[in-house]
Design an enzyme around this catalytic site. Structure first.
Site, PDB file in Angstrom:
ATOM      1  N   ALA A  21       0.835  -1.145   0.105  1.00  0.00           N
ATOM      2  CA  ALA A  21       0.011   0.189   0.139  1.00  0.00           C
ATOM      3  C   ALA A  21       0.792   0.953   0.031  1.00  0.00           C
ATOM      4  O   ALA A  21       2.118   1.153   0.109  1.00  0.00           O
ATOM      5  CB  ALA A  21      -0.826   0.061   1.029  1.00  0.00           C
ATOM      6  N   CYS A  22       0.383   2.454  -0.191  1.00  0.00           N
ATOM      7  CA  CYS A  22       1.141   3.748  -0.216  1.00  0.00           C
ATOM      8  C   CYS A  22       1.762   3.843   1.126  1.00  0.00           C
ATOM      9  O   CYS A  22       1.169   3.373   2.198  1.00  0.00           O
ATOM     10  CB  CYS A  22       0.246   4.791  -0.337  1.00  0.00           C
ATOM     11  SG  CYS A  22       0.683   6.314  -0.003  1.00  0.00           S
ATOM     12  N   PRO A  23       2.980   4.271   1.354  1.00  0.00           N
ATOM     13  CA  PRO A  23       3.739   4.592   0.340  1.00  0.00           C
ATOM     14  C   PRO A  23       4.899   3.600  -0.502  1.00  0.00           C
ATOM     15  O   PRO A  23       5.682   4.032  -1.118  1.00  0.00           O
ATOM     16  CB  PRO A  23       4.743   5.624   0.883  1.00  0.00           C
ATOM     17  CG  PRO A  23       5.138   5.088   2.316  1.00  0.00           C
ATOM     18  CD  PRO A  23       3.698   4.531   2.618  1.00  0.00           C
TER      19      PRO A  23
END
Lengths: 84, 141
Positions: A21-23
Site C-alpha cells: 500500500a502507499c507509500p
C-alpha cells in the site's frame, strides 16, 4: 500516449509493487528509477489508487516523463520515461 | 538545484504516530529532500536499541484499546513496520536522526550506542532549532 501505444511500449524495467500500500509503490519506484538510464522506460504495477495519482505527479516533479496508465483488472500499469 | 529540507521534531513514541512519521519521511525521501529528525522525550524510548522491531512494546496515541487491530491491519496491508520506513528513507535520501540529549537520559540512553544503529548522534536543542530555521518544512509529531 494512448492505450494502444502504451500496450506496445518496449519496457526496460518493470516494478511490481502490487503487494504494498502507499507509500510502498512510490518507494519501490524511487529505488528502481536509480537502476535505469536516462531515456529508458519503467512500468510500475500498483493496486493502490493513491499511487495512481502519486507516481505521475512525482515523475513530473523529478524531471521524468509520465507516459500514461493502463487500468488492468484490479491494478494499474503506470509508465514513465527516466529524465536526464 | 539544491534539495529542499524537512525538519521533524519527533516527540511521540507511540506506534501509530511513528508509523505516520515514517510514511511522511518516505514521501519526502522519494522527493529527494534532505531530512533532519530530532527525537524528543517520548520518542527517544522507541529508538533505544531493540525497541524499533518490537511495536508491541510501544503505546498508541489514539484508540489505544484498538492497538492489536491496528497492527494487524497494517500487517494485512503489507505495510512495513514503522522502523523500516525510517531505514528505507535513509537508503534513499540524506536523512539524519538525532536524539535529544535530555530525552536519551530520561530513558537511560547516554551514548549513541545505546540507540538503534540508524541514530546518527545525540545533540542539544540548539542544533534542532538551527535545523528548523534552515528548513523549508518543519513538523512536530
Amino acid at each position: 500516449m494512448d492505450q494502444e501505444e502504451l500496450k506496445n511500449l518496449s519496457v526496460d524495467k518493470v516494478v511490481d509493487a502490487r503487494g504494498t500500500a502507499c507509500p510502498g509503490p512510490l518507494l519501490a519506484a524511487k529505488k528502481a528509477v536509480g537502476e535505469i538510464d536516462p531515456g529508458q522506460i519503467m512500468e510500475v504495477l500498483s493496486a493502490d489508487e493513491a499511487t495512481n495519482r502519486d507516481i505521475p505527479k512525482w515523475a513530473q516533479k523529478k524531471g521524468h516523463e509520465y507516459l500514461g496508465t493502463i487500468e488492468d483488472s484490479g491494478y494499474f500499469r503506470i509508465f514513465m520515461k527516466k529524465g536526464q | 538545484m539544491e534539495n529542499k529540507k524537512m525538519t521533524i521534531g519527533l516527540f511521540s513514541g507511540s506506534v501509530d504516530r511513528l508509523t505516520a512519521a515514517g510514511v511522511l519521511i518516505s514521501g519526502a525521501a522519494a522527493d529527494d529532500m534532505d531530512i533532519d529528525i530530532f527525537v524528543l522525550l517520548q520518542g527517544a524510548r522507541a529508538f533505544l536499541k531493540g525497541m524499533g522491531d518490537t511495536p508491541e512494546k510501544l503505546g498508541m496515541s489514539e484508540n489505544s484499546e484498538m492497538k492489536e487491530e491496528f497492527l494487524e491491519s497494517l500487517k494485512k496491508l503489507n505495510v512495513m513496520p514503522w522502523m523500516e520506513f525510517f531505514r528505507a528513507a535513509k537508503e534513499l535520501a540524506n536523512v539524519k536522526i538525532y536524539v535529544c540529549g535530555l530525552a536519551g537520559k530520561v530513558w537511560g540512553g547516554e551514548k549513541v550506542e545505546d540507540f538503534d544503529e540508524i541514530v546518527d548522534g545525540i545533540v542539544g536543542i540548539g542544533e534542532c532549532i538551527t535545523s528548523m530555521e534552515e528548513s523549508d518544512i518543519h513538523l512536530f509529531i
